[in-house]
Design an enzyme around this catalytic site. Structure first.
Site, mmCIF file in Angstrom:
data_model
loop_
_atom_site.group_PDB
_atom_site.id
_atom_site.type_symbol
_atom_site.label_atom_id
_atom_site.label_comp_id
_atom_site.label_asym_id
_atom_site.label_seq_id
_atom_site.Cartn_x
_atom_site.Cartn_y
_atom_site.Cartn_z
ATOM 1 N N TYR A 55 44.265 44.512 43.358
ATOM 2 C CA TYR A 55 44.205 43.388 42.417
ATOM 3 C C TYR A 55 45.183 43.627 41.264
ATOM 4 O O TYR A 55 45.998 42.758 40.923
ATOM 5 C CB TYR A 55 42.790 43.221 41.874
ATOM 6 C CG TYR A 55 42.697 42.147 40.797
ATOM 7 C CD1 TYR A 55 42.505 40.817 41.139
ATOM 8 C CD2 TYR A 55 42.833 42.467 39.446
ATOM 9 C CE1 TYR A 55 42.447 39.832 40.165
ATOM 10 C CE2 TYR A 55 42.778 41.486 38.470
ATOM 11 C CZ TYR A 55 42.579 40.173 38.834
ATOM 12 O OH TYR A 55 42.533 39.192 37.869
ATOM 13 N N SER B 210 47.106 38.842 34.601
ATOM 14 C CA SER B 210 45.924 39.525 34.075
ATOM 15 C C SER B 210 46.365 40.606 33.114
ATOM 16 O O SER B 210 47.491 41.124 33.210
ATOM 17 C CB SER B 210 45.135 40.166 35.233
ATOM 18 O OG SER B 210 44.125 41.038 34.752
#
Length: 248
Positions: free
Chosen positions: A152, A139
């Site tokens: 995350y 990400s």
């Protein structure tokens, strides 16, 4: 290795980026196998894409993971590539009166432990293939975190680091190791995210990714233009400003 005319397994291929990527790869002539935790969305995806094969899999279930590779490889002995895409993103509150680690545990299990276990299980087979690939999905938040989603962001930073090490270890083998690092994309990774004005439309993201994956020489990191704001923040000396922009 360009991903054309290959047999490819994609975890979390029943929704979001995984589902769109599975459809795009199939359209390029690949044979695509997907996994999904939700049987309803898994079956709906398979019904929409004839020729695609699917397996129900909860990647947080250690017992399910244990025999999964053997099960797939019995059915798909010519598997060429594995894309470790399945992931979750949930907010955490460390200012709560009682801080829960449930989200952290679930996120680490899904986003980090499961890819490690699946890579370990599939690599012995992939190493026997003349041209194979293992691909992770990190990400933009691996490079500049979002404070509302600390674990995350941390798992994606870990995936980036782990992928670099894996690539180095496998550098003299037939297995190419790549990393897709998406920016904010219009999916339902978090509730309502698909409607956010700031999110890159899913079809635009997939088009850029597929352009890269179709090249004769696929780069180590598969980056769309939108994610460079995060990917290059530290090297360009603007980490603090980028962090502030993401977390403002």
């Amino acid at each position: 290795m360009p991903l054309t005319n290959k047999k490819i397994l994609i975890t979390g291929g029943n929704s979001g980026i995984g589902q769109a990527l599975a459809a795009a790869l199939q359209a390029k002539g690949n044979t695509v196998v997907i996994t999904g935790r939700n049987p309803d969305t898994l079956h709906a995806t398979l019904a929409k894409h004839p020729g695609m094969t699917g397996y129900a899999l909860d990647v947080t279930d250690v017992n399910a993971l244990a025999g999964f590779a053997d099960r797939v490889l019995t059915d798909q002995p010519d598997l060429d590539a594995v894309i470790l895409n399945a992931g979750i993103m949930e907010a955490e509150d460390y200012l709560a009166d009682a801080v829960s680690t449930d989200v952290a545990d679930r996120t680490i299990s899904t986003n980090l432990i499961a890819p490690i276990h699946l890579a370990a299980a599939f690599l012995p087979h992939l190493l026997t293939r003349p041209a194979a690939a293992l691909m992770t999905v990190s990400s933009g938040l691996a490079f500049v975190p979002r404070a509302q989603n600390p674990v995350y962001s941390a798992t994606k930073a870990a995936i980036h680091s782990w992928t670099q090490s894996l690539r180095h270890q496998l550098r003299d083998t037939s297995v190419a190791v790549h990393e897709i690092a998406p920016p904010l994309v219009a999916t339902e990774l978090t509730p309502g995210q698909s409607k956010w004005d700031a999110a890159l439309p899913l079809d635009a993201f997939i088009t850029e990714v597929m352009d890269v994956l179709s090249q004769d020489q696929v780069p180590n990191e598969i980056l769309v233009k939108r994610v460079l704001f995060q990917r290059n923040a530290e090297r360009e000396g603007r980490f603090d400003a980028t962090f502030a922009a993401i977390n403002g």
